[in-house]
Design a protein around this motif. Structure first.
Motif, short mmCIF file in Angstrom:
data_model
loop_
_atom_site.label_atom_id
_atom_site.label_comp_id
_atom_site.label_asym_id
_atom_site.label_seq_id
_atom_site.Cartn_x
_atom_site.Cartn_y
_atom_site.Cartn_z
N ILE A 1 8.12 3.40 -2.50
CA ILE A 1 9.15 4.43 -2.35
C ILE A 1 10.23 4.21 -3.40
N PHE B 1 12.66 -4.56 -1.16
CA PHE B 1 13.44 -3.77 -2.10
C PHE B 1 13.69 -4.55 -3.38
N VAL C 1 9.37 -3.97 4.33
CA VAL C 1 9.78 -3.24 3.13
C VAL C 1 10.52 -4.20 2.22
N ASP D 1 0.80 -1.22 0.00
CA ASP D 1 0.00 0.00 0.00
C ASP D 1 0.84 1.27 0.00
N TYR D 2 2.14 1.11 -0.10
CA TYR D 2 3.00 2.30 -0.06
C TYR D 2 4.27 1.94 -0.80
N ARG E 1 1.36 6.63 -2.30
CA ARG E 1 0.46 5.72 -1.61
C ARG E 1 -0.44 5.03 -2.62
N ASN F 1 5.97 -1.35 0.60
CA ASN F 1 5.63 -1.61 2.00
C ASN F 1 4.39 -2.48 2.07
N VAL F 2 4.50 -3.56 2.81
CA VAL F 2 3.32 -4.38 3.06
C VAL F 2 3.28 -4.70 4.53
N TRP F 3 2.12 -4.56 5.13
CA TRP F 3 2.00 -4.81 6.57
C TRP F 3 1.82 -6.31 6.81
N SER G 1 3.38 -8.65 10.29
CA SER G 1 3.41 -8.40 11.73
C SER G 1 4.22 -7.14 12.00
N TYR G 2 4.82 -6.62 10.95
CA TYR G 2 5.56 -5.37 11.04
C TYR G 2 5.52 -4.73 9.66
N ASP G 3 6.03 -3.54 9.59
CA ASP G 3 6.06 -2.82 8.31
C ASP G 3 7.17 -3.42 7.44
#
Lengths: 114, 113
Positions: free
Chosen positions: B34, B103, B101, B31-32, B51, B93-95, B97-99
């Motif tokens: 970079i 690459f 990332v 959902d995000y 976003r 970025n995908v959620w 259990s944590y953010d």
């Protein structure tokens, strides 16, 4: 404002030696991360710390340990270095929670294991 | 599986031309996104983000386009300059259990004077 500072910048170790990579940020960020970067593989997460006092494993944690010493500092330790751990290591931080915020990176530690 | 890939590992452009760097992602839950720039001997530096509720975002000389239908992301650099020579990474970025990332492997951009 230094941002994210990593020390040392370069290090050569012999197989079996141990060492600690240091990372400090002066931006009052809550979350901190350790990545390794290998050619053609992008950045891979080793460990992260969502907040002071907590640490969790990422994708490639084997052979590493971490310590979130305080809000500013997050160290990465190699207990018994292996040639496969030759890499460039990056520390990163995010202000709060991390949702939809870019990471701030240090300039890396280049580590060679002979 | 999860992956963020770039269509070309290297890209050479003439100074003054526009550059387009492409990226494909596979996780529809991301959902995000970079874009980072990494110069030799330095850490990745944030360029621009977008976003998932947007399809275009513009910065200074840079534009990011997001096509969620085909899971494609691109970075456009206008009037490319020698200082733009670097490796460019997309990240999603995908959620979990944590953010988390993810690459991509990076595209090396070379600007020909």
């Amino acid at each position: 404002n230094a941002g994210v500072t990593q020390t040392p910048k370069f290090q050569v170790l012999k197989t079996g030696q141990s060492m600690t990579l240091q990372c400090a940020q002066d931006m009052n960020h809550n979350s901190m991360y350790w990545y390794r970067q290998d050619p053609g593989m992008g950045l891979r997460l080793i460990y992260y710390s969502a907040s002071e006092g907590t640490t969790d494993k990422g994708e490639v944690p084997n052979g590493y340990n971490v310590s979130r010493l305080n809000k500013r500092e997050f160290s990465l330790r190699l207990e018994s270095a292996a040639p496969s751990q030759t890499s460039v290591y990056f520390c990163a931080s995010i202000p709060r929670g991390g949702r939809e915020q870019p990471q701030h990176f240090g300039d890396g530690t280049r580590l060679s294991i002979l | 599986g999860e992956s963020v890939g770039l269509h070309l590992p290297t890209l050479s452009v003439q100074e003054g031309d526009n550059s387009i760097i492409n990226c494909a992602y596979s996780n529809s839950a991301s959902d995000y996104f970079i874009w980072y720039k990494q110069e030799s001997g330095k850490g990745p530096q944030f360029i621009i983000d977008i976003r998932s509720n947007m399809d275009k975002r513009q910065g200074q000389r840079v534009t990011v386009l997001l096509n969620k239908t085909v899971k494609h992301l691109s970075l456009q650099i206008a009037a490319t300059q020698p200082g733009d020579s670097a490796v460019y990474f997309c990240a999603e970025n995908v959620w979990t259990s944590y953010d988390k990332v993810i690459f991509g492997p990076g595209t090396s951009l070379s600007v020909i004077p």
